[in-house]
Design a protein around this motif. Structure first.
Motif, short mmCIF file in Angstrom:
data_model
loop_
_atom_site.label_atom_id
_atom_site.label_comp_id
_atom_site.label_asym_id
_atom_site.label_seq_id
_atom_site.Cartn_x
_atom_site.Cartn_y
_atom_site.Cartn_z
N LEU A 27 0.90 -1.11 0.01
CA LEU A 27 0.00 -0.09 -0.04
C LEU A 27 0.78 1.36 0.21
O LEU A 27 1.51 1.38 1.01
CB LEU A 27 -0.81 0.06 1.24
N VAL A 28 0.73 1.92 -0.93
CA VAL A 28 1.47 3.21 -1.04
C VAL A 28 0.65 4.46 -0.69
O VAL A 28 -0.37 4.58 -1.69
CB VAL A 28 2.20 3.46 -2.49
N ARG A 78 -5.99 16.07 0.24
CA ARG A 78 -6.08 14.90 -0.43
C ARG A 78 -5.43 13.63 -0.27
O ARG A 78 -3.96 14.08 -0.64
CB ARG A 78 -6.52 15.11 -2.14
N LEU A 79 -5.80 12.75 0.40
CA LEU A 79 -4.94 11.47 0.49
C LEU A 79 -5.25 10.61 -0.57
O LEU A 79 -6.37 10.14 -0.86
CB LEU A 79 -5.14 10.94 1.91
N SER A 80 -4.40 9.86 -0.76
CA SER A 80 -4.41 8.87 -1.85
C SER A 80 -3.80 7.56 -1.42
O SER A 80 -2.85 7.73 -0.69
CB SER A 80 -4.06 9.09 -3.35
N CYS A 81 -4.12 6.39 -1.95
CA CYS A 81 -3.45 4.94 -1.47
C CYS A 81 -3.77 4.19 -2.79
O CYS A 81 -4.98 3.89 -3.15
CB CYS A 81 -4.32 4.66 -0.29
N TRP A 109 -1.95 -2.66 5.66
CA TRP A 109 -1.67 -1.38 6.20
C TRP A 109 -0.57 -0.69 5.54
O TRP A 109 0.59 -1.22 5.15
CB TRP A 109 -1.48 -1.42 7.71
N GLY A 110 -0.64 0.53 5.01
CA GLY A 110 0.19 1.52 4.74
C GLY A 110 1.07 1.96 5.85
O GLY A 110 0.60 1.65 6.84
#
Length: 118
Positions: free
Chosen positions: A4-5, A19-22, A108-109
Motif C-alpha cells: 500500500l502506497v 487529499r490523501l491517496s492510497c 496497512w500502509g
C-alpha cells in the motif's frame, strides 16, 4: 505480496483541504473494503472512512460532511478528500485494505502525517 502506497499528507491551516491517496498492488483478491484510519498522539487508532468494493461508504461521526472517500476498484486505489480541516484532525493517517469474506486479512500502509494548524 501486497503493498500500500500512501501520498498526500502535509501541513495545512484550519479550514483548508488535503487529499490523501492510497494505491494497492500485488496479489490482491476478494477486496472487502479500502479505507483510512488515523491515530493521534496518545489516542487509539480509529476508523476515519472506508468504502467497500460494492460502493458502501462508512464515515466516522467526527468527519461526516467534511471528508469524502472514493475508490477505483479496477485500480485498487482509494482517495480521501478532507475539507474544512480542524486541528483535531491532526494525526497519522493509515491506509487499510481488507480482503476476504468471513475470514479476512488486513493490510496497512506506513502512514502519512496530517497536521492542521490553528
Amino acid at each position: 505480496q501486497v503493498q500500500l502506497v500512501e501520498s498526500g499528507g502535509g501541513l495545512v491551516q484550519a479550514g483548508g483541504s488535503l487529499r490523501l491517496s492510497c494505491a494497492a498492488s500485488g496479489s490482491i483478491f476478494s477486496i472487502n473494503y479500502m479505507g483510512w484510519y488515523r491515530q493521534a498522539p496518545g489516542k487509539q487508532r480509529e476508523l476515519v472512512a472506508r468504502v467497500s468494493s460494492g460502493g458502501i461508504l462508512n464515515y466516522a461521526d467526527s468527519v461526516k460532511g467534511r471528508f469524502t472517500i472514493s475508490r477505483d476498484n479496477a485500480k485498487n486505489t482509494v482517495n480521501l478528500v478532507m475539507n474544512s480541516l480542524k486541528p483535531e484532525d491532526t494525526a497519522v493517517y493509515y491506509c487499510n485494505l481488507r480482503t476476504g469474506n468471513l475470514v479476512y486479512s488486513d493490510y496497512w500502509g506506513q502512514g502519512t502525517q496530517v497536521t492542521v494548524s490553528s
